[in-house]
Design a protein around this motif. Structure first.
Motif, PDB file in Angstrom:
ATOM      1  N   TYR B  16       0.865  -1.193   0.000  1.00  0.00           N
ATOM      2  CA  TYR B  16       0.000   0.000   0.000  1.00  0.00           C
ATOM      3  C   TYR B  16       0.901   1.243   0.000  1.00  0.00           C
ATOM      4  O   TYR B  16       1.418   1.615   1.047  1.00  0.00           O
ATOM      5  CB  TYR B  16      -0.831   0.048   1.271  1.00  0.00           C
ATOM      6  CG  TYR B  16      -2.054  -0.840   1.375  1.00  0.00           C
ATOM      7  CD1 TYR B  16      -2.061  -2.147   0.908  1.00  0.00           C
ATOM      8  CD2 TYR B  16      -3.202  -0.358   2.006  1.00  0.00           C
ATOM      9  CE1 TYR B  16      -3.187  -2.944   1.056  1.00  0.00           C
ATOM     10  CE2 TYR B  16      -4.322  -1.148   2.161  1.00  0.00           C
ATOM     11  CZ  TYR B  16      -4.315  -2.444   1.678  1.00  0.00           C
ATOM     12  OH  TYR B  16      -5.425  -3.222   1.843  1.00  0.00           O
ATOM     13  N   SER B  17       1.100   1.873  -1.133  1.00  0.00           N
ATOM     14  CA  SER B  17       1.917   3.090  -1.200  1.00  0.00           C
ATOM     15  C   SER B  17       3.206   2.948  -0.397  1.00  0.00           C
ATOM     16  O   SER B  17       3.512   3.764   0.475  1.00  0.00           O
ATOM     17  CB  SER B  17       1.137   4.306  -0.680  1.00  0.00           C
ATOM     18  OG  SER B  17       0.146   4.668  -1.600  1.00  0.00           O
ATOM     19  N   GLY B  18       3.940   1.916  -0.657  1.00  0.00           N
ATOM     20  CA  GLY B  18       5.231   1.721   0.003  1.00  0.00           C
ATOM     21  C   GLY B  18       5.140   0.975   1.312  1.00  0.00           C
ATOM     22  O   GLY B  18       6.152   0.515   1.832  1.00  0.00           O
ATOM     23  N   HIS B  19       3.948   0.834   1.856  1.00  0.00           N
ATOM     24  CA  HIS B  19       3.804   0.104   3.120  1.00  0.00           C
ATOM     25  C   HIS B  19       3.435  -1.361   2.858  1.00  0.00           C
ATOM     26  O   HIS B  19       2.442  -1.627   2.177  1.00  0.00           O
ATOM     27  CB  HIS B  19       2.718   0.753   3.989  1.00  0.00           C
ATOM     28  CG  HIS B  19       2.338  -0.113   5.152  1.00  0.00           C
ATOM     29  ND1 HIS B  19       3.213  -0.354   6.189  1.00  0.00           N
ATOM     30  CD2 HIS B  19       1.219  -0.828   5.421  1.00  0.00           C
ATOM     31  CE1 HIS B  19       2.628  -1.179   7.063  1.00  0.00           C
ATOM     32  NE2 HIS B  19       1.423  -1.475   6.615  1.00  0.00           N
ATOM     33  N   PRO B  20       4.229  -2.296   3.370  1.00  0.00           N
ATOM     34  CA  PRO B  20       3.891  -3.703   3.178  1.00  0.00           C
ATOM     35  C   PRO B  20       2.757  -4.113   4.113  1.00  0.00           C
ATOM     36  O   PRO B  20       2.989  -4.322   5.307  1.00  0.00           O
ATOM     37  CB  PRO B  20       5.193  -4.428   3.534  1.00  0.00           C
ATOM     38  CG  PRO B  20       5.929  -3.508   4.443  1.00  0.00           C
ATOM     39  CD  PRO B  20       5.456  -2.112   4.169  1.00  0.00           C
ATOM     40  N   MET B  21       1.529  -4.209   3.587  1.00  0.00           N
ATOM     41  CA  MET B  21       0.412  -4.565   4.453  1.00  0.00           C
ATOM     42  C   MET B  21       0.560  -6.000   4.927  1.00  0.00           C
ATOM     43  O   MET B  21       0.182  -6.328   6.046  1.00  0.00           O
ATOM     44  CB  MET B  21      -0.912  -4.367   3.699  1.00  0.00           C
ATOM     45  CG  MET B  21      -2.150  -4.362   4.583  1.00  0.00           C
ATOM     46  SD  MET B  21      -2.043  -3.219   5.990  1.00  0.00           S
ATOM     47  CE  MET B  21      -2.347  -1.634   5.230  1.00  0.00           C
ATOM     48  N   GLY B  22       1.124  -6.842   4.091  1.00  0.00           N
ATOM     49  CA  GLY B  22       1.408  -8.192   4.569  1.00  0.00           C
ATOM     50  C   GLY B  22       1.371  -9.233   3.476  1.00  0.00           C
ATOM     51  O   GLY B  22       1.084  -8.930   2.310  1.00  0.00           O
ATOM     52  N   LEU B  23       1.718 -10.442   3.866  1.00  0.00           N
ATOM     53  CA  LEU B  23       1.666 -11.602   2.977  1.00  0.00           C
ATOM     54  C   LEU B  23       0.330 -12.299   3.183  1.00  0.00           C
ATOM     55  O   LEU B  23      -0.070 -12.554   4.320  1.00  0.00           O
ATOM     56  CB  LEU B  23       2.772 -12.594   3.339  1.00  0.00           C
ATOM     57  CG  LEU B  23       4.217 -12.202   3.039  1.00  0.00           C
ATOM     58  CD1 LEU B  23       5.168 -13.226   3.650  1.00  0.00           C
ATOM     59  CD2 LEU B  23       4.446 -12.104   1.539  1.00  0.00           C
ATOM     60  N   PHE B  24      -0.338 -12.588   2.098  1.00  0.00           N
ATOM     61  CA  PHE B  24      -1.622 -13.285   2.195  1.00  0.00           C
ATOM     62  C   PHE B  24      -1.544 -14.570   1.381  1.00  0.00           C
ATOM     63  O   PHE B  24      -0.889 -14.599   0.334  1.00  0.00           O
ATOM     64  CB  PHE B  24      -2.748 -12.403   1.641  1.00  0.00           C
ATOM     65  CG  PHE B  24      -3.069 -11.219   2.499  1.00  0.00           C
ATOM     66  CD1 PHE B  24      -2.253 -10.095   2.482  1.00  0.00           C
ATOM     67  CD2 PHE B  24      -4.176 -11.219   3.331  1.00  0.00           C
ATOM     68  CE1 PHE B  24      -2.532  -8.998   3.275  1.00  0.00           C
ATOM     69  CE2 PHE B  24      -4.468 -10.124   4.130  1.00  0.00           C
ATOM     70  CZ  PHE B  24      -3.651  -9.007   4.111  1.00  0.00           C
ATOM     71  N   PRO B  25      -2.233 -15.628   1.841  1.00  0.00           N
ATOM     72  CA  PRO B  25      -2.255 -16.862   1.056  1.00  0.00           C
ATOM     73  C   PRO B  25      -2.872 -16.587  -0.315  1.00  0.00           C
ATOM     74  O   PRO B  25      -3.883 -15.887  -0.395  1.00  0.00           O
ATOM     75  CB  PRO B  25      -3.155 -17.798   1.873  1.00  0.00           C
ATOM     76  CG  PRO B  25      -3.249 -17.187   3.229  1.00  0.00           C
ATOM     77  CD  PRO B  25      -3.026 -15.720   3.065  1.00  0.00           C
ATOM     78  N   SER B  26      -2.275 -17.112  -1.380  1.00  0.00           N
ATOM     79  CA  SER B  26      -2.904 -17.006  -2.710  1.00  0.00           C
ATOM     80  C   SER B  26      -2.628 -18.296  -3.463  1.00  0.00           C
ATOM     81  O   SER B  26      -2.854 -19.368  -2.904  1.00  0.00           O
ATOM     82  CB  SER B  26      -2.439 -15.760  -3.454  1.00  0.00           C
ATOM     83  OG  SER B  26      -1.063 -15.787  -3.707  1.00  0.00           O
ATOM     84  N   GLN B  27      -2.133 -18.227  -4.686  1.00  0.00           N
ATOM     85  CA  GLN B  27      -1.922 -19.469  -5.441  1.00  0.00           C
ATOM     86  C   GLN B  27      -0.801 -19.287  -6.444  1.00  0.00           C
ATOM     87  O   GLN B  27      -0.450 -18.159  -6.786  1.00  0.00           O
ATOM     88  CB  GLN B  27      -3.207 -19.848  -6.159  1.00  0.00           C
ATOM     89  CG  GLN B  27      -3.643 -18.782  -7.145  1.00  0.00           C
ATOM     90  CD  GLN B  27      -5.129 -18.842  -7.447  1.00  0.00           C
ATOM     91  OE1 GLN B  27      -5.814 -19.747  -7.013  1.00  0.00           O
ATOM     92  NE2 GLN B  27      -5.615 -17.882  -8.191  1.00  0.00           N
ATOM     93  N   LYS B  28      -0.275 -20.400  -6.926  1.00  0.00           N
ATOM     94  CA  LYS B  28       0.733 -20.356  -7.997  1.00  0.00           C
ATOM     95  C   LYS B  28       0.111 -19.675  -9.209  1.00  0.00           C
ATOM     96  O   LYS B  28      -1.079 -19.829  -9.473  1.00  0.00           O
ATOM     97  CB  LYS B  28       1.137 -21.783  -8.400  1.00  0.00           C
ATOM     98  CG  LYS B  28       1.968 -22.510  -7.363  1.00  0.00           C
ATOM     99  CD  LYS B  28       2.562 -23.784  -7.971  1.00  0.00           C
ATOM    100  CE  LYS B  28       3.477 -24.497  -7.019  1.00  0.00           C
ATOM    101  NZ  LYS B  28       2.791 -25.175  -5.896  1.00  0.00           N
ATOM    102  N   GLY B  29       0.920 -18.918  -9.951  1.00  0.00           N
ATOM    103  CA  GLY B  29       0.394 -18.256 -11.149  1.00  0.00           C
ATOM    104  C   GLY B  29      -0.260 -16.912 -10.846  1.00  0.00           C
ATOM    105  O   GLY B  29      -0.523 -16.137 -11.748  1.00  0.00           O
ATOM    106  N   ALA B  30      -0.541 -16.641  -9.574  1.00  0.00           N
ATOM    107  CA  ALA B  30      -1.062 -15.320  -9.192  1.00  0.00           C
ATOM    108  C   ALA B  30       0.131 -14.375  -9.025  1.00  0.00           C
ATOM    109  O   ALA B  30       1.256 -14.829  -8.848  1.00  0.00           O
ATOM    110  CB  ALA B  30      -1.834 -15.426  -7.883  1.00  0.00           C
ATOM    111  N   PRO B  31      -0.095 -13.055  -9.083  1.00  0.00           N
ATOM    112  CA  PRO B  31       1.030 -12.148  -8.839  1.00  0.00           C
ATOM    113  C   PRO B  31       1.608 -12.371  -7.443  1.00  0.00           C
ATOM    114  O   PRO B  31       0.854 -12.591  -6.491  1.00  0.00           O
ATOM    115  CB  PRO B  31       0.402 -10.755  -8.947  1.00  0.00           C
ATOM    116  CG  PRO B  31      -0.861 -10.935  -9.706  1.00  0.00           C
ATOM    117  CD  PRO B  31      -1.331 -12.324  -9.402  1.00  0.00           C
ATOM    118  N   ARG B  32       2.919 -12.311  -7.339  1.00  0.00           N
ATOM    119  CA  ARG B  32       3.567 -12.422  -6.025  1.00  0.00           C
ATOM    120  C   ARG B  32       3.466 -11.098  -5.257  1.00  0.00           C
ATOM    121  O   ARG B  32       3.504 -11.088  -4.039  1.00  0.00           O
ATOM    122  CB  ARG B  32       5.044 -12.829  -6.162  1.00  0.00           C
ATOM    123  CG  ARG B  32       5.277 -14.221  -6.731  1.00  0.00           C
ATOM    124  CD  ARG B  32       5.095 -15.326  -5.682  1.00  0.00           C
ATOM    125  NE  ARG B  32       3.700 -15.570  -5.360  1.00  0.00           N
ATOM    126  CZ  ARG B  32       2.844 -16.320  -6.051  1.00  0.00           C
ATOM    127  NH1 ARG B  32       3.250 -16.951  -7.126  1.00  0.00           N
ATOM    128  NH2 ARG B  32       1.601 -16.467  -5.675  1.00  0.00           N
TER     129      ARG B  32
END
Lengths: 129, 528
Positions: B16-32
């Motif tokens: 968020y505008s330079g602030h790392p809000m966090g890591l969220f579970p997603s999936q392979k092939g999704a943006p990192r």
């Protein structure tokens, strides 16, 4: 792991890093005009301190308040990374997946390649983590 | 950086505008990584809102590629500027002659504008670039991006006369205010063939533009201590700047806005910059005249890549691969796009010689959707065969689809939709689920906060089959999204390009406009 990799893995250091002088040889952004109200200044400082454990606040506060007064922004100079900012081969970035390593490579080199624009002030610190 | 070093390929980091809000579970092939910069509720997007919310630490200015981790130094802008100067040269050419002995006057030696002298040299003219900040001038001179530095305007005039007479290819930096150059050259009757300006007018009140007659240090002091007075001084200079450009234009100078909000800010300052109809500006933006119809509408835009190994040998190999693809395409291309392919072929063949790498092993060229896909596929094949290491694809935001910017990227959209930003938003979402490794969308960038929405992407090629499928789907959308919108706006080149693409790609179906007769409508309204 080398020093660079250790620094990346450590994130925001648990101990206070030594205070940093501002390198006047690097091109910096000019001082911003004063825009915040007194209440908003409190907010700005509380916001900046969110990144650091509470016991460090007493020591960091005068520094951050000083930056806000002097530059109109809180740059957190003390936390500027010590490792040189440049593009490294992808294998040098400590990562669990190659896409994340590629992103680290691009993130760091985008900053270093800013060249003559005021990189040290303009974008670096809010992008640091 | 810590989050990135820890994350797996089934997580996504949200910035968020330079602030790392966090890591969220997603999936392979999704943006990192998903990046947003400066996103605001539209009503809170004035320059002072930025000052306030940035000072509070809750937003930042993303610029263009720097905020999306795709900045590669000034090479991108050198290429864009070279293409622009070459095509501007074609516009002013009377008998098919080139730019030899012609003079290009502009300003700015910063991160972007610092490319101008080099572009002038590659295009083969005499260029004068003024810069008020001695540190920036020194940086560019020491990097070899500009040949000579002169800080006295009389000396500059004499040097330029000689360079024009001898048809030298030379780039000269003037350490001082560009208005002094324009005025002196007018007095001395030095013909300026091409004129532009790249001061940072997206940021006029805080260091992007400096008043004439005040020293750099005095200006910086005034800016912080008396911002109201500083603003007045800037506006006075803008009025004077436009006045002298107008005089040169009467003597035949072709002046174009290089997308830095020069026209916009001078009009706000009350300068004599509006055309007779009181709506348009006297001078075209380079996108309206050159880049839009000759490149973007046809899908040509700034594709770039970075060799992740950091090995110059990889870059050389990718240059050869890209050159071979372009050459084959040029041989079979319809005349509408052949010139573009040839210009870029010439560029890629001499890219190494022009020494534009400032860090990353990065390259840029303009290609359309088919070209970008063919080049990327050939890279992926070379990675698979072990000829090169992994390659990171990306592009400048200054492109066909990524950016809605009414005075720049979308300034040649004439159906009234240039003040909308649907295209840029669709682009970032569409790229995100078609396989980009990371995506970004910014408010501001180039022309200023509140004036533009722009987005970018990055994609890692690792030689896998998954990379093949992702690059094809994503690059296809990343170009054709914008062509579709440009064709809906009735742009001729875009109509040609999207129809051609639909013939090649059965799964693509784009809504085409019926072209209503303007006269029919006007006559009807006049009768009623």
């Amino acid at each position: 792991m080398n020093e660079f990799q250790k620094a990346i893995r450590a994130g925001i250091p648990a101990e206070l890093p030594p205070k940093k002088e501002i390198d006047e040889r690097i091109n910096h952004a000019p001082r911003r005009k004063e825009i915040l109200t007194e209440d908003e200044k409190v907010l700005a400082l509380r916001n900046a301190l969110r990144y650091f454990p509470e016991p460090l606040h007493k020591e960091l506060l005068p520094e951050f308040a000083g930056e806000l007064a002097r530059y109109g922004r809180i740059y957190m100079h003390r936390y500027r990374p010590d490792y040189p900012m440049h593009a490294r081969p992808i294998a040098d970035y400590p990562a669990r997946c190659s896409e994340a390593a590629a992103i680290m490579l691009r993130q760091r080199s985008s900053l270093s390649e800013l060249g003559a624009v005021p990189a040290d002030h303009a974008v670096s610190l809010r992008n640091e983590r | 950086m810590q989050y990135l070093s820890e994350m797996s390929d089934e997580q996504t980091l949200h910035m968020y505008s330079g602030h790392p809000m966090g890591l969220f579970p997603s999936q392979k092939g999704a943006p990192r990584v998903v990046i947003t910069n400066g996103m605001m509720i539209p009503n809170y997007s004035k320059p002072d809102d930025w000052e306030r919310f940035n000072a509070m630490g809750v937003t930042q200015y993303g610029q263009m590629t720097a905020g999306s981790y795709m900045y590669i130094g000034p090479q991108g802008i050198v290429h864009g500027t070279t293409i622009t100067v070459l095509n501007a040269g074609r516009k002013i050419s009377k008998n098919g002659e080139g730019l030899e002995g012609k003079l290009f006057v502009t300003s700015g030696l910063g991160g972007m504008s610092g490319a101008q002298p080099k572009a002038g040299n590659i295009a083969g003219c005499v260029s004068v670039t003024a810069e008020v900040n001695p540190k920036a001038t020194e940086t560019r001179h020491s990097q070899g991006w500009v040949d000579e530095v002169i800080s006295e305007v009389g000396e500059l005039a004499a040097r330029v006369r000689k360079a024009k007479r001898d048809k030298e290819v030379v780039s000269i930096a003037y350490s001082g205010n560009v208005v002094d150059v324009w005025e002196r050259f007018y007095e001395e009757d030095i013909q300026i063939d091409l004129g532009s300006d790249q001061t940072s007018l997206h940021n006029p009140w805080a260091g992007g533009y400096y008043p004439v007659g005040l020293s750099f240090e005095e200006s910086n002091r005034l800016m912080a201590e008396d911002p109201v007075k500083f603003k007045e001084e800037v506006q006075k200079t803008l009025v004077r700047h436009v006045q002298i450009v107008n005089k040169h234009a009467q003597r035949g100078t072709y002046f174009f806005d290089y997308g830095n909000a020069f026209l916009l800010e001078s009009s706000r300052a009350g300068a004599d910059i509006l055309a007779e109809n009181g709506l348009e500006f006297k001078y075209p933006s380079y996108v309206q005249d050159i880049m839009g119809p000759m490149c973007f509408d046809l899908g040509f835009g700034p594709f770039r890549w970075v060799c992740a190994s950091g090995d110059p040998k990889d870059l050389r190999e990718t240059d050869l691969i890209a050159g071979a693809v372009l050459e084959e395409m040029a041989e079979q291309a319809p005349p509408e796009i052949e010139q573009q392919l040839r210009d870029n072929l010439r560029w890629i063949r001499s890219a190494e010689e022009n020494q534009m790498v400032v860090g990353s092993m990065a390259r840029i060229l303009y290609a359309d959707s088919a070209g970008r896909i063919l080049i990327a596929r050939a890279f992926n094949q070379a990675i698979r065969e072990g000829r090169i290491g992994p390659v990171i694809l990306g592009r400048d935001h200054h492109d066909v689809s990524g950016t809605d910017s009414p005075y720049r990227e979308t300034s040649n959209i004439y159906d009234g939709s240039r003040f909308t930003a649907d295209m840029a938003i669709h682009n970032v979402i569409g790229d995100g689920f078609r396989g980009a490794s990371w995506v970004s969308i910014h408010n501001g960038g180039g022309v200023g906060w509140g004036e533009v929405m722009n987005g970018g992407f990055g994609m890692l090629l690792d030689g896998s089959d998954a990379s093949d499928s992702r690059l094809e789907k994503m690059l296809f959308f990343d170009v054709n999204n914008g062509i579709a919108r440009r064709s809906w706006a009735r742009n001729e080149g875009a109509l040609f390009a999207i129809k051609r693409e639909m013939e090649r790609s059965p799964d693509l179906r784009v809504t085409l406009p019926a072209l209503a007769d303007e006269k029919l409508i006007k006559d009807h309204l006049n009768q009623a």
